[in-house]
Design a protein around this motif. Structure first.
Motif, short mmCIF file in Angstrom:
data_model
loop_
_atom_site.label_atom_id
_atom_site.label_comp_id
_atom_site.label_asym_id
_atom_site.label_seq_id
_atom_site.Cartn_x
_atom_site.Cartn_y
_atom_site.Cartn_z
N GLN A 28 0.76 -1.17 0.18
CA GLN A 28 0.17 -0.26 0.00
C GLN A 28 0.92 1.37 0.02
O GLN A 28 0.59 2.41 -0.47
CB GLN A 28 -0.97 -0.02 1.34
CG GLN A 28 -2.22 -0.78 1.18
CD GLN A 28 -3.02 -0.74 2.31
OE1 GLN A 28 -2.73 -0.24 3.37
NE2 GLN A 28 -4.47 -1.25 2.20
N GLU A 29 1.98 1.11 0.78
CA GLU A 29 2.82 2.51 0.98
C GLU A 29 3.60 2.70 -0.62
O GLU A 29 3.65 3.85 -1.02
CB GLU A 29 3.77 2.28 1.94
CG GLU A 29 4.81 3.25 2.16
CD GLU A 29 4.26 4.56 3.11
OE1 GLU A 29 4.15 5.77 2.81
OE2 GLU A 29 3.23 4.18 3.91
N GLU A 30 3.96 1.57 -1.26
CA GLU A 30 4.59 1.84 -2.65
C GLU A 30 3.55 2.38 -3.57
O GLU A 30 3.78 3.17 -4.17
CB GLU A 30 5.18 0.43 -3.05
CG GLU A 30 6.24 0.17 -2.13
CD GLU A 30 6.47 -1.19 -2.61
OE1 GLU A 30 7.91 -1.94 -2.42
OE2 GLU A 30 5.62 -2.10 -3.15
N PHE A 31 2.36 1.60 -3.53
CA PHE A 31 1.13 2.18 -4.52
C PHE A 31 1.01 3.71 -4.20
O PHE A 31 0.72 4.30 -4.79
CB PHE A 31 -0.03 1.34 -4.16
CG PHE A 31 -1.03 1.49 -5.07
CD1 PHE A 31 -0.93 1.68 -6.62
CD2 PHE A 31 -2.44 1.41 -4.52
CE1 PHE A 31 -1.97 1.63 -7.32
CE2 PHE A 31 -3.36 1.41 -5.49
CZ PHE A 31 -3.11 1.50 -6.91
N ALA A 32 0.61 4.02 -2.85
CA ALA A 32 0.34 5.34 -2.57
C ALA A 32 1.37 6.39 -3.07
O ALA A 32 1.20 7.44 -3.48
CB ALA A 32 0.19 5.44 -1.01
N ASP A 33 2.73 6.06 -2.94
CA ASP A 33 4.03 6.88 -3.22
C ASP A 33 3.78 7.07 -4.78
O ASP A 33 3.96 8.33 -5.24
CB ASP A 33 5.16 6.35 -2.84
CG ASP A 33 5.62 6.33 -1.33
OD1 ASP A 33 4.85 7.08 -0.60
OD2 ASP A 33 6.43 5.70 -0.83
N GLU A 34 3.67 5.96 -5.51
CA GLU A 34 3.30 6.09 -6.97
C GLU A 34 2.12 7.12 -7.46
O GLU A 34 2.49 7.81 -8.19
CB GLU A 34 3.27 4.80 -7.51
CG GLU A 34 4.40 3.98 -7.64
CD GLU A 34 5.34 4.48 -8.77
OE1 GLU A 34 5.06 4.86 -9.65
OE2 GLU A 34 6.75 4.38 -8.24
N LEU A 35 1.21 7.14 -6.50
CA LEU A 35 -0.06 7.78 -6.91
C LEU A 35 0.08 9.27 -6.49
O LEU A 35 -0.84 10.21 -6.68
CB LEU A 35 -1.15 7.15 -6.48
CG LEU A 35 -1.70 5.86 -7.08
CD1 LEU A 35 -2.68 5.14 -6.54
CD2 LEU A 35 -2.00 6.13 -8.51
N GLY A 36 1.13 9.40 -5.43
CA GLY A 36 0.98 10.69 -4.68
C GLY A 36 0.08 10.93 -3.78
O GLY A 36 -0.49 12.21 -3.31
N VAL A 37 -0.58 9.86 -3.01
CA VAL A 37 -1.39 9.97 -2.02
C VAL A 37 -1.03 9.20 -0.69
O VAL A 37 0.09 8.77 -0.71
CB VAL A 37 -2.80 9.33 -2.50
CG1 VAL A 37 -3.48 9.92 -3.72
CG2 VAL A 37 -2.54 7.83 -2.87
N SER A 38 -1.98 9.34 0.33
CA SER A 38 -1.38 8.70 1.66
C SER A 38 -1.84 7.02 1.65
O SER A 38 -2.56 6.64 0.68
CB SER A 38 -2.06 9.47 2.68
OG SER A 38 -3.41 9.01 2.97
N ARG A 39 -1.06 6.42 2.26
CA ARG A 39 -1.22 5.09 2.56
C ARG A 39 -2.74 4.84 3.16
O ARG A 39 -3.40 3.97 2.80
CB ARG A 39 -0.24 4.31 3.41
CG ARG A 39 -0.54 2.76 3.40
CD ARG A 39 -0.05 2.31 4.61
NE ARG A 39 -0.61 2.67 6.01
CZ ARG A 39 -1.79 2.34 6.23
NH1 ARG A 39 -2.74 1.53 5.64
NH2 ARG A 39 -2.31 2.76 7.58
N GLN A 40 -3.17 5.67 3.98
CA GLN A 40 -4.29 5.77 4.51
C GLN A 40 -5.41 5.86 3.40
O GLN A 40 -6.45 5.25 3.29
CB GLN A 40 -4.91 6.83 5.76
CG GLN A 40 -3.85 6.59 6.86
CD GLN A 40 -2.31 7.11 6.69
OE1 GLN A 40 -1.95 7.82 5.86
NE2 GLN A 40 -1.56 6.86 7.81
N TYR A 41 -5.22 6.70 2.38
CA TYR A 41 -6.19 6.79 1.38
C TYR A 41 -6.34 5.40 0.51
O TYR A 41 -7.48 5.23 0.27
CB TYR A 41 -5.46 7.91 0.19
CG TYR A 41 -6.47 8.17 -0.90
CD1 TYR A 41 -7.62 8.82 -0.84
CD2 TYR A 41 -6.12 7.34 -2.13
CE1 TYR A 41 -8.53 8.87 -2.06
CE2 TYR A 41 -6.92 7.57 -3.37
CZ TYR A 41 -8.27 8.08 -3.13
OH TYR A 41 -9.02 8.23 -4.10
N ILE A 42 -5.17 4.84 0.21
CA ILE A 42 -5.14 3.41 -0.33
C ILE A 42 -6.02 2.63 0.64
O ILE A 42 -6.80 1.81 -0.16
CB ILE A 42 -3.94 3.00 -0.79
CG1 ILE A 42 -3.01 4.05 -1.74
CG2 ILE A 42 -3.76 1.62 -1.32
CD1 ILE A 42 -3.58 4.13 -2.85
#
Length: 75
Positions: A28-42
């Protein structure tokens, strides 16, 4: 490979996103970083937490008779 069918609710969409992310072996953290959002959003997205925008999107699709179907990994 996990395949999904019709997408009727934000929860359906969240499960599909989660399954695709896990299949891609992305945290989730990697995904969030790629999207420019928080892990909480994911996390909220994957759990199907409905926001005003998503709820309206699904209402619009229903009103217009548009059917969403999720598939990936197919040529």
């Amino acid at each position: 490979m996990v395949k999904h069918g019709p997408v009727h609710t934000p929860a359906d969409l969240g499960r599909i996103i989660r399954d695709a992310r896990l299949e891609a072996e992305i945290t989730q953290e990697e995904f969030a970083d790629e999207l420019g959002v928080s892990r909480q959003y994911i996390s909220q997205l994957e759990s199907g937490k409905s926001s005003l925008h998503v709820t309206r999107l699904f209402s619009c699709l229903r009103l217009l008779g548009v059917r969403l179907e999720a598939r990936w990994g197919e040529a």
